[in-house]
Design an enzyme around this catalytic site. Structure first.
Site, mmCIF file in Angstrom:
data_model
loop_
_atom_site.group_PDB
_atom_site.id
_atom_site.type_symbol
_atom_site.label_atom_id
_atom_site.label_comp_id
_atom_site.label_asym_id
_atom_site.label_seq_id
_atom_site.Cartn_x
_atom_site.Cartn_y
_atom_site.Cartn_z
ATOM 1 N N ILE A 72 0.839 -1.200 0.000
ATOM 2 C CA ILE A 72 0.000 0.000 0.000
ATOM 3 C C ILE A 72 0.875 1.251 0.000
ATOM 4 O O ILE A 72 0.600 2.214 -0.722
ATOM 5 C CB ILE A 72 -0.964 -0.013 1.199
ATOM 6 C CG1 ILE A 72 -2.005 -1.122 1.029
ATOM 7 C CG2 ILE A 72 -1.662 1.346 1.345
ATOM 8 C CD1 ILE A 72 -2.967 -1.274 2.193
ATOM 9 N N TYR A 116 -4.737 -6.106 17.494
ATOM 10 C CA TYR A 116 -4.666 -5.312 16.259
ATOM 11 C C TYR A 116 -5.913 -4.447 16.114
ATOM 12 O O TYR A 116 -5.823 -3.256 15.794
ATOM 13 C CB TYR A 116 -4.522 -6.256 15.069
ATOM 14 C CG TYR A 116 -4.479 -5.581 13.722
ATOM 15 C CD1 TYR A 116 -3.322 -4.947 13.273
ATOM 16 C CD2 TYR A 116 -5.587 -5.591 12.885
ATOM 17 C CE1 TYR A 116 -3.274 -4.338 12.025
ATOM 18 C CE2 TYR A 116 -5.551 -4.990 11.636
ATOM 19 C CZ TYR A 116 -4.396 -4.362 11.215
ATOM 20 O OH TYR A 116 -4.355 -3.747 9.983
#
Length: 231
Positions: A12, A141
């Site tokens: 990304i 996370y």
């Protein structure tokens, strides 16, 4: 224009760098700095590649001491932690927090504190759909990704009068090495996604590009989900 991208060595991050290829780029990486330099050279980008471990507070401060004014911050840096919560160490939570949250806050704090009042600044944080809805097996996370979104929403209210816009994107299953797994699992994901496919890094990058464009000039504190309708 100067665009700073953290986590620029990942799929990304590289796609974002290409999306802003006409800018002067500052690309932060940790262990993949040399491959990122080769990527910069092959793509003909104008970029300064910075090696910095965002988990190292002293190293981060040393980098910030050398950082000049920027027009955009794209915070992509991050990593995963899998496993049941009862099996996870709080040391792992601390590590995730430093990378995903503390370094992001410190970077923004530094840049905003140093910029001229009337100099516009655009910030985009790459969070995750798990920061919005949570994921079993990825509780830690999900926790730090949710914290990122809380920061974006609160800081947007505080920083707007200072010519700062901050928004977030929450990708779903993007076809990157970090999300790579056995083909059967990926096929199951495709079947669950209404659009019938995994997302591409370039689709995340183009959404980020939009958030930094004049077309999004009246947007701040927004969270744009990029998941093909998955969750």
């Amino acid at each position: 224009m100067t665009t700073l991208i953290t986590g620029a060595s990942g799929a990304i991050g590289r796609a974002v760098a290409l999306s802003f290829r006409d800018d002067d780029l500052i690309l932060q990486a940790h262990t993949q700095a040399e491959s990122l330099r080769a990527f910069v050279a092959s793509e003909g980008l104008t970029a300064d590649v910075v090696t910095c471990d965002l988990d190292d507070e002293a190293g981060l401060e040393a980098w910030l001491d050398t950082l000049g004014p920027v027009d955009r911050i794209i915070h992509v840096a991050g990593n995963h932690a899998y496993g049941l919560l009862v099996d996870q160490s709080l040391l792992e939570l601390d590590r995730l927090y430093r990378i995903h949250v503390r370094s992001m806050v410190r970077l923004v704090q530094h840049v905003v504190g140093q910029k001229a009042y009337d100099r516009p600044l655009d910030i985009v944080v790459v969070s995750s759909v798990w920061g919005e809805v949570g994921a079993a097996g990825e509780v830690l996370y999900s926790t730090v990704k949710a914290a990122q979104l809380g920061f974006v929403k609160a800081f947007a209210r505080e920083a707007g009068p200072f010519h700062v816009r901050i928004n977030a994107v929450t990708p779903g299953w993007i076809d990157t090495p970090m999300n790579d797994t056995v083909e059967e699992t990926k096929q199951t994901a495709r079947e669950e996604i209404p659009l019938g496919r995994l997302g591409g890094p370039e689709e995340v990058a183009e959404t980020i590009r939009f958030l930094c464009s004049p077309a999004a000039a009246y947007m701040t504190g927004a969270v744009l989900r990029i998941d093909g309708g998955w969750v």
